[in-house]
Design a protein around this motif. Structure first.
Motif, PDB file in Angstrom:
ATOM      1  N   SER A   1      -4.153  -0.745  -1.638  1.00  0.00           N
ATOM      2  CA  SER A   1      -4.848   0.475  -1.242  1.00  0.00           C
ATOM      3  C   SER A   1      -3.903   1.669  -1.176  1.00  0.00           C
ATOM      4  O   SER A   1      -2.692   1.525  -0.997  1.00  0.00           O
TER       5      SER A   1
ATOM      6  N   ASP B   1       0.201   2.626   5.162  1.00  0.00           N
ATOM      7  CA  ASP B   1      -0.427   1.618   6.020  1.00  0.00           C
ATOM      8  C   ASP B   1      -0.212   2.081   7.456  1.00  0.00           C
ATOM      9  O   ASP B   1       0.887   1.977   8.007  1.00  0.00           O
TER      10      ASP B   1
ATOM     11  N   PHE C   1      -7.988  -5.797  -1.715  1.00  0.00           N
ATOM     12  CA  PHE C   1      -8.440  -4.525  -1.147  1.00  0.00           C
ATOM     13  C   PHE C   1      -8.723  -3.523  -2.275  1.00  0.00           C
ATOM     14  O   PHE C   1      -9.856  -3.201  -2.552  1.00  0.00           O
TER      15      PHE C   1
ATOM     16  N   TYR D   1      -8.982   2.435   2.934  1.00  0.00           N
ATOM     17  CA  TYR D   1      -9.465   1.200   3.538  1.00  0.00           C
ATOM     18  C   TYR D   1      -9.363   1.360   5.048  1.00  0.00           C
ATOM     19  O   TYR D   1      -8.261   1.378   5.610  1.00  0.00           O
TER      20      TYR D   1
ATOM     21  N   GLU E   1      -5.392  -1.976   8.773  1.00  0.00           N
ATOM     22  CA  GLU E   1      -5.811  -3.369   8.860  1.00  0.00           C
ATOM     23  C   GLU E   1      -7.037  -3.491   9.769  1.00  0.00           C
ATOM     24  O   GLU E   1      -7.334  -2.608  10.567  1.00  0.00           O
TER      25      GLU E   1
ATOM     26  N   THR F   1       0.842  -1.187   0.000  1.00  0.00           N
ATOM     27  CA  THR F   1       0.000   0.000   0.000  1.00  0.00           C
ATOM     28  C   THR F   1       0.882   1.244   0.000  1.00  0.00           C
ATOM     29  O   THR F   1       2.086   1.183   0.253  1.00  0.00           O
TER      30      THR F   1
ATOM     31  N   HIS G   1      -4.459   2.944   4.219  1.00  0.00           N
ATOM     32  CA  HIS G   1      -4.878   1.608   4.658  1.00  0.00           C
ATOM     33  C   HIS G   1      -4.747   1.456   6.169  1.00  0.00           C
ATOM     34  O   HIS G   1      -3.773   1.890   6.779  1.00  0.00           O
TER      35      HIS G   1
END
Length: 859
Positions: free
Chosen positions: A259, A236, A302, A307, A264, A233, A262
């Motif tokens: 993404s 993140d 994703f 996200y 998780e 990504t 992002h």
């Protein structure tokens, strides 16, 4: 006339202190200059250290080590530095180049920069890393592992042999305290084979990272030139770490493999705000070619602009354009204001296993409200413009749905794909003729719709589903050339129980005139302009937040303010940076304040300050209703500013009743069938077990049948590990309450043949959870009771060399312990024999001290 070296030192100090008067600065802040092998002759003549183009990290580290214990500035002159080892700045130091297009650091043979001491600044250079070994691949070219770090004006790239260009990670073996107060300003990760900006945490404790700030940063084409893994990504923010107090402003994610921005699913995300960000053309890898399988990573995907599942994230004025799967993926706490999605899924044609949606929230039901969207827009999405399902307590206000391509003739799906959309309010303004239905509401309960639709389609608004309960459509206008005047324009399908869908003031206007729709402008990455310097700081409040986020009457509420210095001089060190919080100007309770922060705030930097005092205590006693919170920075004018009129920010806070009235639940016909129990998730603690750990297992069990399970029956779950080959199984067998259709519970193992926990075995194993393993409950389907999930068990972490007191890090306490051993005050230990001569002596004390002060990078 000032010589070239003095001029460079002046520039360095000038930038660090923020254009403040610098008389005597050189006498109080020692500095060192380093020149590259290809620097100019003048730069080399002015330098304290001159590199030869081979192992240049040695000279750079020597320059850093030459700084006094109070810190200082090392200036890297224009040129290229070839580094085959680690650069480790000492506490309080600054490593500064002459700009990302002037100073280049090329790292090979595991070379990188480790920020392992507090109050380190990196500024003004370009980094590139390649050819890393497996032993360091989980790190970054820039690895930040200590608090109070500032990374400014850096551009970086790396190949696929290392995890990230910029890595922020809590590693308790290096830095045990909470990792906090980190900022990235004007930084870019470009054309990489790996993640651009990544947050992570190792170990099982103290995994929250706090108060991280990004401003004017960019992640572009991460994963385009090689792939560290299939999940690269741009940004993140929460991989294995929790995150609290994140602020991301004016940042760009573009062309990344997965993404753009992002988080998780599993980490706890609290008080994160993204403002004026742009995410476009992310999700560059192909759509999956097989149906989703939780155990087959090739089917996971994703492809989002943003996200943020299961996260307390607020998006303000953010834009998503041309992303592969979803523009915005937000569930269970997402809040979006004035956001725009455009052309999601553009170029995608095969939707066999994935259907794009501009805004996607599935499931979103574990927070209240679980989703808030205000004044958001979807433009020509190549799938659903809006998809919300398995949802409860949703507030969608003034949503603009413009000409979606849709899926199966539907432009939006509210409960349409999974059959739950409850306790919601939706005001929607939809237009377009490319789908038969713009608004599709299925299996909705306690939901109110309003707004306007412009379409010549036959069924622009459809309500359907046997489970529909208490749906109200009011004040809705449908403008159409084809629908008859006087009709409602809302299709209520025969599956809806009688009297469960009500229309009030719903009408068709047969003009076909287009409804005014917003023409949102996709923002470009802002380019900051530099005003003429005034020589003073300028403090403003950029955000106000509070804990708990949704207070009830009587709660003790803790206030926080994010304060930024937007002036062109630093604030004075030692001065109190105060913030006063008031509530309805005093009418809603006593004010609180923060008055302990005394460090200097550099130009462009910001800090988050928490109330620590007040006339009635440091917290506000929440009063029922909606109130105005005002935060005033420098409320008693301790700090001279260029503008004294912009210190106040106001924000609304809503306080609910302490004991809220339950939402009425419509009656449901008596079930005629049987329950059907399935396992929807398996989890464990610790989340990242090491060999030998006692692991506690949990399973989320759902009743997807049409009858409740019998009260009094044990709802058992058996957990096995490699079908018994990796250790004895454990089970849960104490839950006896009924589980209603559609409801679920999480059950924790409480017993087993060798105890209620599993002793973790090194390696990767398959955990199977079997619900109703001994068939106590009659089900409609007895073959779907098993779920499998992989668990990875690592080796026990090796002791940290030099950590004599076992606290996970090497610090001054370890130096004292080694000195006591050398003097014979305490018995020596083998762990203190660092030089391997068989004794714990003064040489070992010196080695520990050198490591503590940063004079050596390893023991």
């Amino acid at each position: 006339m000032r010589d070239r070296r003095t001029t460079k030192l002046l520039i360095a100090v000038f930038l660090i202190v923020g254009l403040v008067p610098i008389v005597g600065a050189l006498e109080t802040t020692p500095d060192v200059v380093v020149a590259a092998s290809d620097s100019s002759a003048a730069d080399k003549a002015a330098a304290d250290y001159v590199c030869d183009g081979v192992n240049d990290h040695v000279e750079i580290q020597a320059a850093l080590n030459a700084l006094p214990s109070s810190g200082g500035v090392v200036l890297l002159s224009s040129g290229t530095y070839n580094c085959a080892g680690i650069i480790a700045p000492k506490a309080g130091s600054t490593l500064m180049g002459e700009g990302e297009s002037e100073t280049f650091l090329k790292f090979t043979r595991d070379g990188r920069i480790n920020v392992d001491r507090e109050h380190v600044t990196l500024d003004g250079f370009h980094v590139a890393g390649s050819g890393y070994s497996s032993g360091v691949k989980w790190l970054g070219v820039i690895t930040v592992r200590a608090s109070h770090a500032a990374v400014h004006n850096l551009t970086g790239t790396a190949d696929a042999s290392i995890q990230a260009v910029f890595l922020l990670i809590h590693d308790p073996a290096v830095y045990a305290p909470t990792l906090e107060d980190i900022e990235f300003v004007n930084c870019k990760a470009v054309d990489t084979g790996t993640y651009g900006f990544l947050h992570n945490a190792w170990g099982s404790s103290n995994k929250v990272i706090k108060d991280v700030r990004y401003e004017n940063c960019a992640a572009i084409n991460c994963g385009k030139y090689g792939q560290f893994n299939p999940w690269i990504t741009g940004f993140d923010f929460a991989e294995l770490n929790d995150i609290e107090g994140l602020r991301v402003t004016n940042c760009l994610a573009e062309g990344n493999l997965e993404s753009g921005f992002h988080f998780e699913f599993d980490p706890k995300v609290t008080d994160a705000v993204l403002e004026n960000c742009v995410s476009r053309n992310n999700g560059q890898k192909p759509f999956p070619s097989r149906a989703y399988n939780p155990n087959d990573m090739s089917t996971h995907y994703f492809g989002c602009g943003y996200y943020a599942p299961n996260a307390d994230v607020t998006f303000l004025n953010c834009t998503a354009e041309g992303n592969s799967m979803n523009g915005f993926y937000t569930t269970n706490g997402g809040k979006l204001y004035n956001c725009v999605e455009k052309n999601t899924g553009i170029g995608r044609t095969d939707f066999s296993y994935r259907v794009p949606a501009g805004y996607y929230s599935v499931p979103t039901r574990s927070a209240n409200p679980s989703l808030v969207m205000e004044n958001c827009t979807s433009i020509t999405s190549n799938g659903y413009g809006l998809q919300v399902d398995l949802a409860n307590n949703v507030k969608i206000r003034n949503f603009y749905l413009i000409d979606p391509v849709g899926y199966n003739g539907k432009g939006s799906s509210l409960g349409g794909t999974n059959g739950q959309f409850d306790n919601a309010e939706v005001s929607i303004y939809a237009s377009g003729n490319r789908v038969e239905t713009l608004v599709w509401a299925k299996e909705n309960e306690n939901t109110v719709f309003s707004g306007q639709i412009v379409s010549d389609a036959a069924k622009p608004f459809v309500i359907e589903g046997y489970g529909t309960r208490n749906v109200l459509v009011k004040d809705m206008e449908i403008i159409s050339k084809t629908l008859p005047a006087g009709s409602s324009g809302v299709t209520v399908v025969g599956t809806v129980p009688a009297g469960q869908a009500t229309l009030q003031n719903v009408r068709v206007t047969p003009t076909g005139s287009p409804v005014p729709t917003p023409t949102p402008t996709v923002p470009v990455t802002p380019v900051p302009t530099t005003p003429a310097p005034s020589g003073k700081p300028d403090l403003v409040v950029t955000d106000i937040s509070w804990t708990p986020a949704n207070p009830a009457s009587g709660d003790a509420v803790t206030l926080k303010a994010t304060v930024k210095n937007q002036g062109d001089a630093a604030t004075p060190a030692g001065a109190k940076h105060g913030v006063l919080f008031t509530f309805d100007d005093g009418a809603a309770g006593s004010g609180v304040w923060s008055d302990t922060y005394t460090r200097s705030i550099a130009p462009g930097a910001w800090v988050t300050l928490t109330a620590n005092g007040g006339s009635a205590g440091a917290t506000w006693k929440a009063a029922l209703g909606t109130h105005t919170v005002k935060a005033t920075v420098d409320d008693v004018n301790r700090i001279a500013e260029s503008d004294e009129t912009n210190n106040v920010r106001a924000k609304q806070i809503t306080v609910s009743k302490a004991a809220s009235t339950p939402t009425p639940v419509p009656t449901t016909p008596a079930p005629s069938g049987k329950p059907d129990l399935v396992v929807t998730d398996i989890s464990w603690e610790p989340a990242n077990p090491a060999s030998g750990d006692a692991v506690t297992l949990k399973a989320t069990v759902k009743n997807q049948g049409d009858a409740a399970t019998p009260a009094g029956a044990k709802h058992g779950v058996l957990f096995t590990f490699d079908d018994g080959a990796a250790g004895s199984g454990v089970w849960s067998d104490t839950y006896t309450r009924s589980i209603a259709p559609g409801a679920w519970v999480t059950l924790t193992a409480n017993g087993g043949s060798a105890g209620a926990t599993w002793k973790a075995a090194l390696g990767t194993h398959t955990v199977k959870a079997t619900v109703d393993d001994v068939n106590r409950i009659a089900e409609s389907d007895e073959k779907n009771n098993v779920m499998s999930k992989k668990i990875v068990v690592g080796a026990q972490q090796a002791p940290v060399k030099g950590d004599l007191n076992g606290d996970g890090s090497v610090d001054w306490a370890d130096v004292i312990i080694a000195a006591d051993m050398a003097q014979g005050k305490t018995d020596p230990s083998a762990a203190a024999d660092l030089d391997g001569d068989g004794t714990a002596g003064w040489k070992d004390v010196a080695l520990l001290a050198d490591f503590f002060f940063g004079r050596v990078s390893s023991l």
